[in-house]
Scaffold this motif. Structure first.
Motif, PDB file in Angstrom:
ATOM      1  N   VAL A  41      33.834 -53.868 -13.413  1.00 12.45           N
ATOM      2  CA  VAL A  41      32.956 -55.037 -13.538  1.00 12.45           C
ATOM      3  C   VAL A  41      32.599 -55.533 -12.146  1.00 12.45           C
ATOM      4  O   VAL A  41      33.469 -55.931 -11.369  1.00 12.45           O
ATOM      5  N   SER A  42      31.305 -55.497 -11.850  1.00 13.77           N
ATOM      6  CA  SER A  42      30.830 -55.755 -10.491  1.00 13.77           C
ATOM      7  C   SER A  42      30.206 -57.128 -10.290  1.00 13.77           C
ATOM      8  O   SER A  42      29.974 -57.541  -9.159  1.00 13.77           O
ATOM      9  N   THR A  68      27.778 -53.655 -20.499  1.00 10.90           N
ATOM     10  CA  THR A  68      28.624 -52.544 -20.925  1.00 10.90           C
ATOM     11  C   THR A  68      30.006 -53.026 -21.345  1.00 10.90           C
ATOM     12  O   THR A  68      30.531 -52.623 -22.392  1.00 10.90           O
ATOM     13  N   SER A  69      30.618 -53.872 -20.541  1.00  4.61           N
ATOM     14  CA  SER A  69      31.959 -54.364 -20.875  1.00  4.61           C
ATOM     15  C   SER A  69      31.949 -55.193 -22.155  1.00  4.61           C
ATOM     16  O   SER A  69      32.904 -55.148 -22.939  1.00  4.61           O
ATOM     17  N   THR A  70      30.870 -55.917 -22.392  1.00  6.50           N
ATOM     18  CA  THR A  70      30.772 -56.718 -23.620  1.00  6.50           C
ATOM     19  C   THR A  70      30.612 -55.821 -24.841  1.00  6.50           C
ATOM     20  O   THR A  70      31.231 -56.053 -25.888  1.00  6.50           O
ATOM     21  N   LEU A  71      29.799 -54.792 -24.724  1.00 10.62           N
ATOM     22  CA  LEU A  71      29.642 -53.836 -25.825  1.00 10.62           C
ATOM     23  C   LEU A  71      30.974 -53.159 -26.136  1.00 10.62           C
ATOM     24  O   LEU A  71      31.340 -52.981 -27.304  1.00 10.62           O
ATOM     25  N   CYS A  72      31.711 -52.776 -25.110  1.00 11.65           N
ATOM     26  CA  CYS A  72      33.027 -52.165 -25.314  1.00 11.65           C
ATOM     27  C   CYS A  72      33.975 -53.146 -26.002  1.00 11.65           C
ATOM     28  O   CYS A  72      34.738 -52.766 -26.904  1.00 11.65           O
ATOM     29  N   ALA A  73      33.934 -54.403 -25.582  1.00 13.70           N
ATOM     30  CA  ALA A  73      34.809 -55.417 -26.177  1.00 13.70           C
ATOM     31  C   ALA A  73      34.505 -55.613 -27.661  1.00 13.70           C
ATOM     32  O   ALA A  73      35.418 -55.859 -28.466  1.00 13.70           O
ATOM     33  N   GLY A 133      36.375 -53.867 -30.683  1.00 12.30           N
ATOM     34  CA  GLY A 133      37.698 -54.271 -31.153  1.00 12.30           C
ATOM     35  C   GLY A 133      38.815 -53.450 -30.555  1.00 12.30           C
ATOM     36  O   GLY A 133      39.997 -53.725 -30.793  1.00 12.30           O
ATOM     37  N   LEU A 134      38.468 -52.453 -29.750  1.00 12.93           N
ATOM     38  CA  LEU A 134      39.470 -51.626 -29.095  1.00 12.93           C
ATOM     39  C   LEU A 134      39.862 -52.251 -27.749  1.00 12.93           C
ATOM     40  O   LEU A 134      39.206 -53.159 -27.255  1.00 12.93           O
ATOM     41  N   LYS A 135      40.929 -51.745 -27.176  1.00 19.16           N
ATOM     42  CA  LYS A 135      41.404 -52.253 -25.894  1.00 19.16           C
ATOM     43  C   LYS A 135      40.343 -52.062 -24.813  1.00 19.16           C
ATOM     44  O   LYS A 135      39.722 -51.000 -24.732  1.00 19.16           O
ATOM     45  N   VAL A 136      40.134 -53.084 -24.009  1.00 24.08           N
ATOM     46  CA  VAL A 136      39.206 -52.990 -22.879  1.00 24.08           C
ATOM     47  C   VAL A 136      39.906 -53.522 -21.637  1.00 24.08           C
ATOM     48  O   VAL A 136      40.373 -54.654 -21.601  1.00 24.08           O
ATOM     49  N   LEU A 137      39.982 -52.671 -20.619  1.00 28.73           N
ATOM     50  CA  LEU A 137      40.527 -53.076 -19.331  1.00 28.73           C
ATOM     51  C   LEU A 137      39.373 -53.217 -18.350  1.00 28.73           C
ATOM     52  O   LEU A 137      38.641 -52.252 -18.090  1.00 28.73           O
ATOM     53  N   CYS A 138      39.199 -54.410 -17.819  1.00 25.73           N
ATOM     54  CA  CYS A 138      38.164 -54.663 -16.816  1.00 25.73           C
ATOM     55  C   CYS A 138      38.794 -54.593 -15.428  1.00 25.73           C
ATOM     56  O   CYS A 138      39.768 -55.296 -15.151  1.00 25.73           O
ATOM     57  N   LEU A 139      38.245 -53.734 -14.595  1.00 27.56           N
ATOM     58  CA  LEU A 139      38.714 -53.634 -13.219  1.00 27.56           C
ATOM     59  C   LEU A 139      37.737 -54.326 -12.290  1.00 27.56           C
ATOM     60  O   LEU A 139      36.529 -54.096 -12.360  1.00 27.56           O
ATOM     61  N   LYS A 166      40.331 -61.129 -27.591  1.00 34.75           N
ATOM     62  CA  LYS A 166      41.743 -61.164 -27.229  1.00 34.75           C
ATOM     63  C   LYS A 166      42.244 -59.850 -26.652  1.00 34.75           C
ATOM     64  O   LYS A 166      43.284 -59.809 -25.982  1.00 34.75           O
ATOM     65  N   HIS A 167      41.539 -58.769 -26.922  1.00 38.25           N
ATOM     66  CA  HIS A 167      41.995 -57.437 -26.500  1.00 38.25           C
ATOM     67  C   HIS A 167      41.432 -57.023 -25.143  1.00 38.25           C
ATOM     68  O   HIS A 167      41.518 -55.855 -24.767  1.00 38.25           O
ATOM     69  N   VAL A 168      40.864 -57.959 -24.390  1.00 35.83           N
ATOM     70  CA  VAL A 168      40.328 -57.674 -23.057  1.00 35.83           C
ATOM     71  C   VAL A 168      41.337 -58.118 -22.004  1.00 35.83           C
ATOM     72  O   VAL A 168      41.850 -59.236 -22.062  1.00 35.83           O
ATOM     73  N   SER A 169      41.628 -57.234 -21.048  1.00 35.31           N
ATOM     74  CA  SER A 169      42.528 -57.577 -19.952  1.00 35.31           C
ATOM     75  C   SER A 169      41.839 -57.293 -18.621  1.00 35.31           C
ATOM     76  O   SER A 169      40.806 -56.625 -18.569  1.00 35.31           O
ATOM     77  N   ILE A 170      42.424 -57.789 -17.560  1.00 36.42           N
ATOM     78  CA  ILE A 170      41.838 -57.618 -16.228  1.00 36.42           C
ATOM     79  C   ILE A 170      42.898 -57.140 -15.246  1.00 36.42           C
ATOM     80  O   ILE A 170      44.064 -57.552 -15.324  1.00 36.42           O
ATOM     81  N   THR A 171      42.491 -56.264 -14.355  1.00 35.72           N
ATOM     82  CA  THR A 171      43.306 -55.888 -13.209  1.00 35.72           C
ATOM     83  C   THR A 171      42.419 -55.956 -11.977  1.00 35.72           C
ATOM     84  O   THR A 171      41.319 -55.410 -11.973  1.00 35.72           O
TER      85      THR A 171
END
Length: 265
Positions: A30-31, A39-44, A47-53, A79-84
């Motif tokens: 995520v830039s 893209t990250s919103t569509l992935c979220a 309902g599957l796990k989404v890791l945003c870097l 709730k299934h979105v996380s960040i690193t």
């Protein structure tokens, strides 16, 4: 465009692809730009796990802040979105120190810009392998198949491309419908490879709507002789980028060995 149906189609496609592959979800870089936000919103929405870097390399504060606000927004809705957060600036600087000096600093500057994208790709795949995730690409149709405005084996190195069949203006349509933060929608598109706020339009010399027009004209087999003024200038820019970057947009050439050469004498 039937925006809601397009969104549902992409979300279903992503979810089915990941499920059939036995994958847990997606990792997205995520830039702070429109493409990665959509893209990250569509992935979220799968309902599957989404890791945003979030992977700054001498990034402008404005870009970083937009990225972090978008991820906060995602986490408040899914709730299934996380960040690193991975600060790749020291890695990049160490690489610069390790590489030999060159005579032409301009060539070095361009090469290192692409290196930023490749460091991010490496980081994305590290986490993808660690957590059984797919790397979701953020390229749109004009960038990926028109002017080749991406880094080979950088942001072009992905597992799935959810928005690569959408023009940039169509990506904006999705962004409005999805409720993407207005500061991302308003921000001029930038590849974020230079450590400043130079825009895609400044680098290319044409806006995305202009490039979309040129892409359409090229598909209709138009030539430079068909245009004059600004249209001719834009079409020339498009054709030059399309030709120079063709190697990015076609399969890797394979040297096919004649069968008779493979047979023993």
């Amino acid at each position: 465009m039937q925006t809601e149906k397009v969104i549902n189609h992409i979300v279903d496609w992503l979810k089915n692809y990941a499920t059939e592959a036995g994958i847990q979800g997606f990792v997205v870089g995520v830039s702070g730009g429109i493409d990665s936000a959509v893209t990250s919103t569509l992935c979220a929405k799968t309902g599957l796990k989404v890791l945003c870097l979030e992977m700054p390399i001498h990034q402008s504060e404005a870009q970083v802040n937009r990225a972090l606000r978008h991820i906060d927004w995602l986490q408040s809705n899914f709730k299934h979105v996380s960040i690193t957060q991975i600060n790749l600036t020291p890695v990049f600087d160490s690489l610069i120190e390790a590489l030999p000096k060159v005579d032409n600093e301009e060539d070095r500057f361009m090469s290192l810009a692409n290196t930023r994208a490749r460091l991010r790709m490496t980081t994305l795949y590290y986490f993808a392998a660690l957590d059984n995730l797919l790397v979701a690409g953020t390229g749109n149709k004009v960038e990926d198949f028109g002017v080749g405005f991406f880094t080979k084996y950088g942001d072009g190195g992905v597992d799935v491309s959810p928005i690569a069949d959408l023009l940039k203006t169509q990506v904006y349509e999705l962004a409005h419908f999805l409720g993407i933060n207005q500061d991302i929608i308003d921000a001029p598109p930038t590849d974020g490879l230079w450590g400043d706020d130079r825009t895609d339009e400044e680098q290319i010399g044409a806006s995305y709507p202009e490039l979309e027009w040129a892409m359409k004209m090229d598909a209709e087999n138009k030539t430079l002789e068909d245009f004059d003024g600004r249209e001719k200038e834009v079409f020339k820019i498009y054709k030059e980028y399309n030709g120079a970057n063709k190697h990015k947009m076609v399969p890797i050439p394979v040297c096919n060995i004649p069968e008779q050469l493979l047979n023993a004498l």
